[in-house]
Design an enzyme around this catalytic site. Structure first.
Site, PDB file in Angstrom:
ATOM      1  N   ASP A   1       0.671  -1.388  -0.066  1.00  0.00           N
ATOM      2  CA  ASP A   1       0.011   0.091   0.214  1.00  0.00           C
ATOM      3  C   ASP A   1       1.006   1.291   0.194  1.00  0.00           C
ATOM      4  O   ASP A   1       0.473   2.327   0.407  1.00  0.00           O
ATOM      5  CB  ASP A   1      -1.079   0.036   1.205  1.00  0.00           C
TER       6      ASP A   1
ATOM      7  N   LYS B   1       1.816   2.149  -5.295  1.00  0.00           N
ATOM      8  CA  LYS B   1       2.349   1.879  -6.426  1.00  0.00           C
ATOM      9  C   LYS B   1       1.340   2.210  -7.390  1.00  0.00           C
ATOM     10  O   LYS B   1       1.695   2.339  -8.626  1.00  0.00           O
ATOM     11  CB  LYS B   1       2.401   0.329  -6.224  1.00  0.00           C
TER      12      LYS B   1
ATOM     13  N   GLY C   1      -4.622  -4.245  -3.711  1.00  0.00           N
ATOM     14  CA  GLY C   1      -5.515  -3.189  -3.892  1.00  0.00           C
ATOM     15  C   GLY C   1      -4.618  -2.010  -4.426  1.00  0.00           C
ATOM     16  O   GLY C   1      -4.075  -1.342  -3.524  1.00  0.00           O
ATOM     17  N   HIS C   2      -4.750  -1.523  -5.770  1.00  0.00           N
ATOM     18  CA  HIS C   2      -4.083  -0.242  -6.156  1.00  0.00           C
ATOM     19  C   HIS C   2      -4.935   0.833  -6.634  1.00  0.00           C
ATOM     20  O   HIS C   2      -5.865   0.675  -7.378  1.00  0.00           O
ATOM     21  CB  HIS C   2      -3.019  -0.904  -7.290  1.00  0.00           C
TER      22      HIS C   2
ATOM     23  N   ARG D   1       1.486 -28.888  -7.301  1.00  0.00           N
ATOM     24  CA  ARG D   1       1.132 -29.431  -8.388  1.00  0.00           C
ATOM     25  C   ARG D   1      -0.284 -30.099  -8.726  1.00  0.00           C
ATOM     26  O   ARG D   1      -0.484 -30.750  -9.510  1.00  0.00           O
ATOM     27  CB  ARG D   1       2.129 -30.474  -9.051  1.00  0.00           C
TER      28      ARG D   1
ATOM     29  N   GLN E   1       1.761  -6.249  -3.470  1.00  0.00           N
ATOM     30  CA  GLN E   1       2.552  -6.522  -2.214  1.00  0.00           C
ATOM     31  C   GLN E   1       3.727  -5.536  -2.382  1.00  0.00           C
ATOM     32  O   GLN E   1       4.210  -4.669  -2.817  1.00  0.00           O
ATOM     33  CB  GLN E   1       2.756  -7.923  -1.965  1.00  0.00           C
TER      34      GLN E   1
ATOM     35  N   THR F   1      -9.820  -4.850   2.062  1.00  0.00           N
ATOM     36  CA  THR F   1     -10.567  -5.418   3.167  1.00  0.00           C
ATOM     37  C   THR F   1     -11.149  -4.348   4.014  1.00  0.00           C
ATOM     38  O   THR F   1     -11.935  -4.517   4.701  1.00  0.00           O
ATOM     39  CB  THR F   1      -9.602  -6.271   3.976  1.00  0.00           C
ATOM     40  N   GLY F   2     -10.638  -3.013   4.018  1.00  0.00           N
ATOM     41  CA  GLY F   2     -11.106  -1.997   4.720  1.00  0.00           C
ATOM     42  C   GLY F   2     -10.551  -1.947   6.230  1.00  0.00           C
ATOM     43  O   GLY F   2     -10.910  -1.273   7.077  1.00  0.00           O
TER      44      GLY F   2
ATOM     45  N   ARG G   1      -5.212   0.291   9.092  1.00  0.00           N
ATOM     46  CA  ARG G   1      -3.595   0.011   8.902  1.00  0.00           C
ATOM     47  C   ARG G   1      -2.781   0.404  10.330  1.00  0.00           C
ATOM     48  O   ARG G   1      -3.238   1.372  10.603  1.00  0.00           O
ATOM     49  CB  ARG G   1      -2.969   0.594   7.627  1.00  0.00           C
TER      50      ARG G   1
HETATM   51  P1  GDP Z   1      -0.887   0.411  -3.313  1.00  0.00           P
HETATM   52  O1  GDP Z   1      -1.345  -0.812  -3.086  1.00  0.00           O
HETATM   53  O2  GDP Z   1       0.776   0.459  -3.272  1.00  0.00           O
HETATM   54  O3  GDP Z   1      -1.282   0.826  -5.036  1.00  0.00           O
HETATM   55  O4  GDP Z   1      -1.368   1.377  -2.677  1.00  0.00           O
HETATM   56  P2  GDP Z   1      -2.890   1.687  -2.244  1.00  0.00           P
HETATM   57  O5  GDP Z   1      -3.943   2.068  -3.273  1.00  0.00           O
HETATM   58  O6  GDP Z   1      -3.559   0.479  -1.470  1.00  0.00           O
HETATM   59  O7  GDP Z   1      -2.636   2.618  -1.183  1.00  0.00           O
HETATM   60  C1  GDP Z   1      -2.293   3.904  -1.253  1.00  0.00           C
HETATM   61  C2  GDP Z   1      -3.395   5.022  -0.791  1.00  0.00           C
HETATM   62  O8  GDP Z   1      -2.810   6.256  -0.664  1.00  0.00           O
HETATM   63  C3  GDP Z   1      -4.352   5.370  -1.601  1.00  0.00           C
HETATM   64  O9  GDP Z   1      -5.697   5.466  -1.341  1.00  0.00           O
HETATM   65  C4  GDP Z   1      -4.034   6.515  -2.547  1.00  0.00           C
HETATM   66  O10 GDP Z   1      -5.048   7.153  -3.367  1.00  0.00           O
HETATM   67  C5  GDP Z   1      -3.195   7.255  -1.405  1.00  0.00           C
HETATM   68  N1  GDP Z   1      -2.063   8.131  -1.958  1.00  0.00           N
HETATM   69  C6  GDP Z   1      -1.301   7.855  -2.779  1.00  0.00           C
HETATM   70  N2  GDP Z   1      -0.249   8.715  -3.040  1.00  0.00           N
HETATM   71  C7  GDP Z   1      -0.552   9.695  -1.942  1.00  0.00           C
HETATM   72  C8  GDP Z   1      -0.165  10.977  -1.539  1.00  0.00           C
HETATM   73  O11 GDP Z   1       0.983  11.490  -1.709  1.00  0.00           O
HETATM   74  N3  GDP Z   1      -0.948  11.581  -0.472  1.00  0.00           N
HETATM   75  C9  GDP Z   1      -1.935  11.097   0.084  1.00  0.00           C
HETATM   76  N4  GDP Z   1      -2.501  11.921   1.163  1.00  0.00           N
HETATM   77  N5  GDP Z   1      -2.709   9.770  -0.514  1.00  0.00           N
HETATM   78  C10 GDP Z   1      -1.781   9.048  -1.260  1.00  0.00           C
HETATM   79  P1  IMO Z   2      -0.847  -4.146  -2.360  1.00  0.00           P
HETATM   80  O1  IMO Z   2      -0.574  -4.733  -3.577  1.00  0.00           O
HETATM   81  C1  IMO Z   2      -0.996  -4.613   2.172  1.00  0.00           C
HETATM   82  C2  IMO Z   2      -0.888  -8.680   3.633  1.00  0.00           C
HETATM   83  C3  IMO Z   2      -2.057  -9.185   4.415  1.00  0.00           C
HETATM   84  C4  IMO Z   2      -1.455 -10.084   5.379  1.00  0.00           C
HETATM   85  C5  IMO Z   2      -0.457 -10.689   4.517  1.00  0.00           C
HETATM   86  C6  IMO Z   2      -0.850 -12.077   3.931  1.00  0.00           C
HETATM   87  O2  IMO Z   2      -2.024  -3.372  -2.477  1.00  0.00           O
HETATM   88  O3  IMO Z   2       0.308  -3.441  -1.552  1.00  0.00           O
HETATM   89  P2  IMO Z   2      -2.475 -12.812   1.761  1.00  0.00           P
HETATM   90  O4  IMO Z   2      -3.994 -12.593   1.790  1.00  0.00           O
HETATM   91  O5  IMO Z   2      -1.622 -12.311   0.568  1.00  0.00           O
HETATM   92  O6  IMO Z   2      -2.212 -14.265   2.183  1.00  0.00           O
HETATM   93  O7  IMO Z   2      -2.217 -12.043   3.237  1.00  0.00           O
HETATM   94  O8  IMO Z   2      -0.170 -10.185   3.272  1.00  0.00           O
HETATM   95  N1  IMO Z   2      -1.125  -7.992   2.080  1.00  0.00           N
HETATM   96  C7  IMO Z   2      -1.211  -6.981   1.749  1.00  0.00           C
HETATM   97  N2  IMO Z   2      -0.821  -5.777   2.593  1.00  0.00           N
HETATM   98  N3  IMO Z   2      -0.943  -4.337   0.647  1.00  0.00           N
HETATM   99  C8  IMO Z   2      -1.154  -5.567  -0.245  1.00  0.00           C
HETATM  100  O9  IMO Z   2      -1.173  -5.627  -1.319  1.00  0.00           O
HETATM  101  C9  IMO Z   2      -1.320  -6.903   0.495  1.00  0.00           C
HETATM  102  N4  IMO Z   2      -1.538  -8.042  -0.076  1.00  0.00           N
HETATM  103  C10 IMO Z   2      -1.338  -8.908   1.005  1.00  0.00           C
HETATM  104  O10 IMO Z   2      -2.653  -7.995   4.965  1.00  0.00           O
HETATM  105  O11 IMO Z   2      -0.800  -9.401   6.275  1.00  0.00           O
HETATM  106 MG    MG Z   3      -2.733  -1.417  -1.863  1.00  0.00          MG
END
Ligand code: GDP
Ligand code: IMO
Ligand code: MG
Length: 424
Positions: free
Chosen positions: A17, A20, A44-45, A145, A223, A300-301, A304
């Site tokens: 998170d 990316k 979740g991106h 497998r 991840q 998952t909501g 963090r």
């Molecule tokens: P990812 O899994 O690495 O793609 O990241 P996520 O999308 O799960 O979580 C990043 C969160 O931070 C998202 O809600 C983005 O919209 C938000 N975000 C990304 N860059 C910034 C930033 O520079 N500032 C703030 N406040 N939010 C950001």
């Molecule tokens: P993105 O791509 C943050 C964490 C889960 C748990 C562990 C194992 O959005 O950065 P899993 O369901 O993969 O077996 O869970 O990994 N986890 C993440 N945490 N961002 C993610 O993806 C994650 N994908 C898995 O919370 O601790």
């Molecule tokens: Mg994410």
């Protein structure tokens, strides 16, 4: 052969998170191909376009750019249910991707049995706080497998393959568990896969040809390194290799097809689920960061866990991945803090100072962080678009990150929107 393009990987350096999705979306305008190579809908991106937030789980974030071809590589695991939800979500925004999409026939399918095993295991005494999406059991089936792959959908023995996974799930969970019958799973899978059959094919060959013809390729990691099954905080990790090695395994491309690695980190640290987190702030500052950064899981909501930037983990992740440049995200989240910490050492129980992460989670749990404090900034960074407009204290903080990580910063993000941030 035309001039080779510069192919770039975007990899998470912390516990996921990092932002990316935002960076992939920003860079996608310069790329013909965008590839996911590992993980599944545990990811979740998020991309924010004109104030509207869109989260993708399996479809690469290049989807928002009509000229990008999208590839889901062999190292991924796929939920067809969620895939359809994502297609629908994009469709509602006027984006249709079926004519620019390739799903590897070697990618594995997440079956309801894998999800049931994941949740059964998580309800036991060794819960690690997975996303409950069946990721671990699908990768387990692959290693055992008896996984079911996208290329098996049209095979005559599909029902037989599904039945093997069913029997395995019954052995684990108990036959009294209300698992759907293999016949039901078979019918549903065929129905869900049917509109996507034309998109399933040989992703390795496609990517090899794209590379040889000089087409640009952007690799979208899911991840992050500290969740990598080999190099992360095992056993509190996911079940794939989210660091650099997973890219080659999960695409079939050789290392020389990659030119540059951009590592993505927040200006602080978060983690969802259980496991070591030495820089965690279980106090009002952690709360303040969670609130300012809206730190609740995209998938998952869940809230963090929040803490200071862990420079030991960051430098380690740069070493593992050979990171060429950093993307430092969410700098604006620290805008209202009086002072900002960086963890640049771990103290062991017997007084030793560590500058590298330990190998086992048990050792890690016992470490005390050594924190270096920096002054908070006198004006906000929110929305900043140039280095010179950043307050000097923020510049100092960023310079310290570069030094500790031994890696230059290429991008600084100052808000969730596409427009908020700067390339250095
Ligand atoms: P990812 O899994 O690495 O793609 O990241 P996520 O999308 O799960 O979580 C990043 C969160 O931070 C998202 O809600 C983005 O919209 C938000 N975000 C990304 N860059 C910034 C930033 O520079 N500032 C703030 N406040 N939010 C950001
Ligand atoms: P993105 O791509 C943050 C964490 C889960 C748990 C562990 C194992 O959005 O950065 P899993 O369901 O993969 O077996 O869970 O990994 N986890 C993440 N945490 N961002 C993610 O993806 C994650 N994908 C898995 O919370 O601790
Ligand atoms: Mg994410």
């Amino acid at each position: 052969m035309s001039k080779p393009a510069e192919n770039i990987a975007i990899l998470g350096l912390q516990w996921g998170d990092e932002g990316k999705g935002k960076l992939v979306d920003l860079l996608s305008t310069n790329f013909r191909n965008v590839v996911r190579f590992q993980g599944g809908n545990n990811a979740g991106h998020t991309v924010v376009i004109n104030g509207e937030s869109i989260a993708l789980h399996q479809i690469p974030c290049g989807a928002h750019h009509p000229e990008c071809f999208l590839i889901i590589g062999s190292g991924t695991v796929l939920s067809f249910e969620v895939f359809h939800q994502e297609l629908e979500c994009l469709h509602k925004r006027g984006i249709d991707i079926l004519d620019r999409l390739l799903l590897s026939d070697k990618a594995h399918i997440i079956l309801p049995y894998h999800i049931a095993i994941d949740n059964w295991r998580e309800s036991g005494s060794v819960a690690i706080g997975t996303t409950g999406r069946g990721i671990g059991p699908t990768y387990e089936a692959k290693a055992a497998r008896h996984g079911v792959r996208l290329g098996d959908i049209k095979a005559a023995n599909l029902l037989e393959k599904i039945s093997i996974v069913y029997k395995e799930a019954c052995l684990k969970i108990g036959s009294s568990a209300s698992l759907p019958t293999p016949e039901t799973v078979f019918e549903k899978l065929r129905e869900l896969a049917s509109p996507l059959l034309k998109c399933i094919g040989n992703a390795q060959e496609y990517l090899y040809n794209a590379w040889k013809q000089g087409e640009s390729i952007l690799f979208e990691g899911a991840q992050a390194t500290m969740l990598d099954i080999d190099h992360g905080t095992y056993p509190f990790v996911t079940s794939s290799n989210c660091s650099i090695g997973g890219l080659f395994i999960g695409t079939g491309l050789p290392p020389k097809a990659l030119n540059k690695v951009i590592g993505v980190a927040k200006a602080y640290t978060t983690r969802v689920g259980a496991g070591p987190f030495p820089s965690e702030l279980n106090n009002s500052i952690g709360e303040q960061i969670r609130k300012a950064g809206h730190e609740f899981g995209t998938t998952t909501g869940r809230p963090r866990r929040c803490g200071w930037l862990d420079a030991i983990a960051l430098r380690y992740a740069c070493h593992v991945n050979g990171v060429d440049a950093l993307g430092i995200m969410k700098l604006d989240v620290l805008d209202d803090l009086e002072r900002i910490g960086i963890v640049n050492g771990y103290q062991t129980e017997d007084g030793k100072l560590l500058h590298t992460p330990p190998s086992s989670a048990q050792e890690w749990e016992k470490l005390e962080p050594v924190i270096e404090y920096f002054d908070g900034w006198t004006k906000p960074t929110k929305g900043a678009k140039s280095w010179s407009s950043l307050p000097t204290q923020a510049q100092k903080y960023l310079k310290a990150i570069e030094k500790i990580a031994e890696t230059p910063i290429a991008y600084i993000s100052t808000g969730p929107d596409r427009e908020e941030g700067l390339f250095t």
